[in-house]
Scaffold this motif. Sequence first.
Motif, mmCIF file in Angstrom:
data_model
loop_
_atom_site.group_PDB
_atom_site.id
_atom_site.type_symbol
_atom_site.label_atom_id
_atom_site.label_comp_id
_atom_site.label_asym_id
_atom_site.label_seq_id
_atom_site.Cartn_x
_atom_site.Cartn_y
_atom_site.Cartn_z
ATOM 1 N N UNK A 63 0.792 -1.310 0.048
ATOM 2 C CA UNK A 63 -0.017 -0.107 0.015
ATOM 3 C C UNK A 63 0.816 1.061 0.151
ATOM 4 N N UNK A 64 2.297 1.139 0.273
ATOM 5 C CA UNK A 64 2.876 2.380 0.445
ATOM 6 C C UNK A 64 3.216 2.924 -0.678
ATOM 7 N N UNK A 65 3.061 2.135 -1.999
ATOM 8 C CA UNK A 65 3.195 2.817 -3.339
ATOM 9 C C UNK A 65 4.608 2.723 -3.626
ATOM 10 N N UNK A 66 5.650 2.463 -2.835
ATOM 11 C CA UNK A 66 7.002 2.559 -3.141
ATOM 12 C C UNK A 66 7.471 1.516 -4.223
ATOM 13 N N UNK A 67 7.106 0.249 -4.174
ATOM 14 C CA UNK A 67 7.375 -0.799 -4.975
ATOM 15 C C UNK A 67 6.888 -0.502 -6.459
ATOM 16 N N UNK A 68 7.325 -1.335 -7.582
ATOM 17 C CA UNK A 68 6.892 -1.324 -8.800
ATOM 18 C C UNK A 68 6.280 -2.536 -9.312
ATOM 19 N N UNK A 69 5.209 -2.436 -10.109
ATOM 20 C CA UNK A 69 4.667 -3.640 -10.624
ATOM 21 C C UNK A 69 5.682 -4.397 -11.370
ATOM 22 N N UNK A 70 5.307 -5.763 -11.595
ATOM 23 C CA UNK A 70 6.178 -6.648 -12.604
ATOM 24 C C UNK A 70 6.212 -6.112 -13.921
ATOM 25 N N UNK A 71 5.194 -5.589 -14.443
ATOM 26 C CA UNK A 71 5.436 -5.052 -15.925
ATOM 27 C C UNK A 71 6.511 -3.834 -15.781
ATOM 28 N N UNK A 72 6.711 -2.982 -14.760
ATOM 29 C CA UNK A 72 7.453 -1.747 -14.843
ATOM 30 C C UNK A 72 8.703 -2.521 -14.602
ATOM 31 N N UNK A 73 9.140 -3.278 -13.742
ATOM 32 C CA UNK A 73 10.237 -3.966 -13.434
ATOM 33 C C UNK A 73 10.833 -4.495 -15.003
ATOM 34 N N UNK A 74 9.921 -5.405 -15.679
ATOM 35 C CA UNK A 74 10.518 -5.847 -16.692
ATOM 36 C C UNK A 74 10.769 -4.767 -17.957
ATOM 37 N N UNK A 75 9.908 -3.568 -17.797
ATOM 38 C CA UNK A 75 10.166 -2.575 -18.915
ATOM 39 C C UNK A 75 11.711 -1.925 -18.614
ATOM 40 N N UNK A 76 11.907 -1.851 -17.320
ATOM 41 C CA UNK A 76 13.351 -1.113 -16.907
ATOM 42 C C UNK A 76 14.309 -2.235 -17.158
ATOM 43 N N UNK A 77 14.180 -3.598 -16.979
ATOM 44 C CA UNK A 77 15.260 -4.519 -17.545
ATOM 45 C C UNK A 77 15.498 -4.490 -18.761
#
Length: 92
Positions: A63-77
């Motif tokens: 709920x903190x909003x600090x993390x990223x979704x799996x899609x966002x992580x894949x885009x970054x990678x």
Amino acid sequence: MGKHETITADIDEDLAAVVHAAVEAGDYADVADVVRHALSRWREASRMLDQEGLRAVLDSSLDSGIGKSADEILIDLRAKYENPPSRTKSSG
């Protein structure tokens, strides 16, 4: 059944009265049954509290909003590894 150990504990009069009343009412065969049942319930409640505590930490983190979704992580990678920075050869 596994090995058994006899444990002696002092309890106050009120708890003793509750234990004896449960036996006299026929809810338990003897005092040891009451204690075993109470300890079993306590152990289960402790496990549930541990699980609920972990869930609360996880929910708070999500709920903190600090993390990223799996899609966002894949885009970054993909961006990082599909377009690696060019390397320059050092003279030496």
